[in-house]
Design an enzyme around this catalytic site. Sequence first.
Site, PDB file in Angstrom:
ATOM      1  N   ASN A 208       0.702  -1.125   0.036  1.00  0.00           N
ATOM      2  CA  ASN A 208       0.000   0.189  -0.027  1.00  0.00           C
ATOM      3  C   ASN A 208       0.885   1.217   0.033  1.00  0.00           C
ATOM      4  OD1 ASN A 208       0.574   0.724   2.816  1.00  0.00           O
ATOM      5  ND2 ASN A 208      -0.233  -1.257   3.369  1.00  0.00           N
ATOM      6  N   LYS A 287       8.360 -16.323 -11.452  1.00  0.00           N
ATOM      7  CA  LYS A 287       7.610 -15.212 -12.196  1.00  0.00           C
ATOM      8  C   LYS A 287       6.243 -15.939 -12.764  1.00  0.00           C
ATOM      9  CE  LYS A 287       8.049 -11.186 -14.995  1.00  0.00           C
ATOM     10  NZ  LYS A 287       8.694 -10.707 -16.023  1.00  0.00           N
ATOM     11  N   ASP A 305      -3.501 -10.289  12.672  1.00  0.00           N
ATOM     12  CA  ASP A 305      -3.732  -8.800  13.548  1.00  0.00           C
ATOM     13  C   ASP A 305      -2.831  -8.546  14.415  1.00  0.00           C
ATOM     14  OD1 ASP A 305      -4.677  -6.457  14.366  1.00  0.00           O
ATOM     15  OD2 ASP A 305      -6.411  -6.599  13.455  1.00  0.00           O
ATOM     16  N   ILE A 306      -1.758  -7.893  13.934  1.00  0.00           N
ATOM     17  CA  ILE A 306      -0.522  -7.716  15.216  1.00  0.00           C
ATOM     18  C   ILE A 306      -1.171  -6.829  16.446  1.00  0.00           C
ATOM     19  CG2 ILE A 306       1.641  -6.748  15.530  1.00  0.00           C
ATOM     20  CD1 ILE A 306       2.020  -6.952  12.381  1.00  0.00           C
ATOM     21  N   PHE A 322      -4.124   2.929  15.270  1.00  0.00           N
ATOM     22  CA  PHE A 322      -4.412   4.077  14.292  1.00  0.00           C
ATOM     23  C   PHE A 322      -5.621   3.301  13.427  1.00  0.00           C
ATOM     24  CE2 PHE A 322      -1.692   7.721  13.698  1.00  0.00           C
ATOM     25  CZ  PHE A 322      -0.801   7.540  14.707  1.00  0.00           C
ATOM     26  N   LYS A 336     -13.580   0.548  15.342  1.00  0.00           N
ATOM     27  CA  LYS A 336     -12.296  -0.185  15.687  1.00  0.00           C
ATOM     28  C   LYS A 336     -11.818  -0.239  17.176  1.00  0.00           C
ATOM     29  CE  LYS A 336     -10.434  -0.178  11.359  1.00  0.00           C
ATOM     30  NZ  LYS A 336      -9.928   0.609  10.167  1.00  0.00           N
ATOM     31  N   LYS A 340     -11.035  -3.694  18.900  1.00  0.00           N
ATOM     32  CA  LYS A 340      -9.554  -4.307  19.161  1.00  0.00           C
ATOM     33  C   LYS A 340      -9.226  -3.980  20.681  1.00  0.00           C
ATOM     34  CE  LYS A 340      -7.764  -3.694  14.312  1.00  0.00           C
ATOM     35  NZ  LYS A 340      -6.784  -4.037  13.607  1.00  0.00           N
TER      36      LYS A 340
HETATM   37  O1  PMT Z   1       2.885   6.027   6.299  1.00  0.00           O
HETATM   38  P1  PMT Z   1       2.076   7.361   6.003  1.00  0.00           P
HETATM   39  O2  PMT Z   1       2.410   7.642   4.770  1.00  0.00           O
HETATM   40  O3  PMT Z   1       2.731   8.490   6.998  1.00  0.00           O
HETATM   41  O4  PMT Z   1       0.531   7.312   6.344  1.00  0.00           O
HETATM   42  C1  PMT Z   1       0.230   7.213   7.730  1.00  0.00           C
HETATM   43  C2  PMT Z   1      -0.921   6.319   7.772  1.00  0.00           C
HETATM   44  C3  PMT Z   1      -2.115   6.489   7.157  1.00  0.00           C
HETATM   45  C4  PMT Z   1      -0.567   4.741   7.347  1.00  0.00           C
HETATM   46  C5  PMT Z   1      -1.090   6.231   9.541  1.00  0.00           C
HETATM   47  O5  PMT Z   1      -1.484   7.377   9.944  1.00  0.00           O
HETATM   48  C6  PMT Z   1      -2.108   4.960   9.835  1.00  0.00           C
HETATM   49  O6  PMT Z   1      -3.438   5.353   9.750  1.00  0.00           O
HETATM   50  N1  PMT Z   1      -1.889   3.846  10.161  1.00  0.00           N
HETATM   51  C7  PMT Z   1      -2.718   2.612  10.378  1.00  0.00           C
HETATM   52  C8  PMT Z   1      -3.170   1.884   9.057  1.00  0.00           C
HETATM   53  C9  PMT Z   1      -3.819   0.806   8.902  1.00  0.00           C
HETATM   54  O7  PMT Z   1      -3.673  -0.098   8.709  1.00  0.00           O
HETATM   55  O8  PMT Z   1      -5.279   1.164   9.525  1.00  0.00           O
HETATM   56  P2  PMT Z   1      -6.435  -0.006   9.715  1.00  0.00           P
HETATM   57  O9  PMT Z   1      -7.454   0.824  10.253  1.00  0.00           O
HETATM   58  O10 PMT Z   1      -6.574  -0.981   8.530  1.00  0.00           O
HETATM   59  O11 PMT Z   1      -5.843  -0.627  11.133  1.00  0.00           O
HETATM   60  C10 PMT Z   1      -6.145  -0.621  12.297  1.00  0.00           C
HETATM   61  C11 PMT Z   1      -4.952  -0.773  13.129  1.00  0.00           C
HETATM   62  O12 PMT Z   1      -4.535  -2.043  13.393  1.00  0.00           O
HETATM   63  C12 PMT Z   1      -3.671   0.051  12.918  1.00  0.00           C
HETATM   64  O13 PMT Z   1      -2.955   0.495  14.187  1.00  0.00           O
HETATM   65  C13 PMT Z   1      -2.956  -1.001  12.328  1.00  0.00           C
HETATM   66  O14 PMT Z   1      -1.609  -0.843  12.274  1.00  0.00           O
HETATM   67  C14 PMT Z   1      -3.167  -2.280  12.912  1.00  0.00           C
HETATM   68  N2  PMT Z   1      -3.198  -3.683  12.133  1.00  0.00           N
HETATM   69  C15 PMT Z   1      -3.924  -3.696  10.922  1.00  0.00           C
HETATM   70  C16 PMT Z   1      -3.832  -4.964  10.328  1.00  0.00           C
HETATM   71  C17 PMT Z   1      -3.154  -6.041  10.737  1.00  0.00           C
HETATM   72  N3  PMT Z   1      -3.235  -7.312  10.067  1.00  0.00           N
HETATM   73  N4  PMT Z   1      -2.319  -5.835  11.796  1.00  0.00           N
HETATM   74  C18 PMT Z   1      -2.329  -4.686  12.581  1.00  0.00           C
HETATM   75  O15 PMT Z   1      -1.793  -4.523  13.513  1.00  0.00           O
END
Ligand code: PMT
Length: 396
Positions: A208, A287, A305-306, A322, A336, A340
């Site tokens: 992404n 490939k 999901d970490i 976040f 969310k 979580k």
């Molecule tokens: O990197 P930049 O260009 O500065 O952009 C910043 C950002 C938009 C990436 C950042 O501000 C942000 O929002 N990060 C969280 C991105 C995300 O994956 O959001 P989510 O809503 O999908 O996930 C929710 C939370 O679960 C997040 O804290 C994520 O780190 C965590 N997660 C998600 C999926 C996963 N498999 N494991 C996780 O730990």
Amino acid sequence: MLKGKRILLGIAGGIAAYKAAMLARLLVRAGADVRVAMTEAATRLVTPVTFQALSNQPVWSDLWDQRVPDAMGHIELSRDRELIVVAPASADFMAKVAHGLADDLLSTLCVARRCPLMLAPAMNVEMWENAATQRNLGVLRDDGVLIEGPVAGDQACGETGYGRMLEPAQIAAGIEAFFAPKRLAGKRVLVTAGPTEEPIDPVRVLTNASSGKMGYAVARAAQEAGAEVTLVSGPVSLATPAGVARIDVRTAQEMFEAVKKRAPSSDVFISVAAVADYKAKNPSTQKIKKANGRPVTLELEENPDILAYVAGMKNGPFCVGFAAESEKLDQHAKEKRATKNLPLLAANLVQDALGADTNSIVLYDDRGEHPLGTGAKLELARKLVEHVAGMLPQKK
Ligand code: PMT
């Protein structure tokens, strides 16, 4: 915060020198004791009288100035200072400090200093991107020099790109953060940042547009607040913030392993990484060839999901999630946080945040929502860290 703080404000020869006048004004207004030293080139751009009037002190630019009683200006003028800030720091000035050159008063003051040094670079985009400047930047960071900016934008020369000095208020905020009480002293903070890359075959990945800027800003803000910070980073092209331990990973699984190992000994976990929710179920070892117009199907499976794992740990760290949303920020963020089971969640819109230098963040906790406003990612990160510090149990 800056009342009585003894700062040496250095001004090197860059057109942004005119902004240093506003910085001097802000620092003096905040109660700092500001002594100004200018390079000869800087005095051609802005007159020393301006800084003398703003700082209420004599301005220094000559290594051989006879006003210094024992002719040791480079020692005298910096010994009682708590911080040297050079704004603007030109490419030439950065090169000098990186190599320990001391051929004028300001560079000599920097080489002879006992206090920390902060540089706010300002130069043309090509000069900033020049391999030598980037090498010097790496040396300065390794030497523990604090670097504020630069940012991308319009430049005085008419070109556009990185190299524009931060605005005076942003530099002043960095100086305040330097002097701020170390609210996370003694705490271990684990931060994830950037995207993950999930291989499809040896040349293709699922990923992404996360640049890592937000996560790196959070790591830096936590370090500034006195924490011992470990940053688990997906693939990004950003420099490691000074004083932060960085672990590079590629896939969500690797990020998970790195976090699992360190979470039990962490006090705070801040999950900023844009972790790929899915990975290819059976990545090809070779490939994948074109299918001659036939549709291709890629079977995906979920990544761990970490954040949910760490939030579910018994006696785990204080967890900050976040939420990156493209719409209905408030509704999705609340859902969310509940799903979580997070004490604190920072919500942002992807269209504001992804790849940008600025962001808009709203925090959600048990007390409700707390808008942090819009600003540079580092500014918002500092506010987030401040909020986290306020939520941690206080030592008796
Ligand atoms: O990197 P930049 O260009 O500065 O952009 C910043 C950002 C938009 C990436 C950042 O501000 C942000 O929002 N990060 C969280 C991105 C995300 O994956 O959001 P989510 O809503 O999908 O996930 C929710 C939370 O679960 C997040 O804290 C994520 O780190 C965590 N997660 C998600 C999926 C996963 N498999 N494991 C996780 O730990």
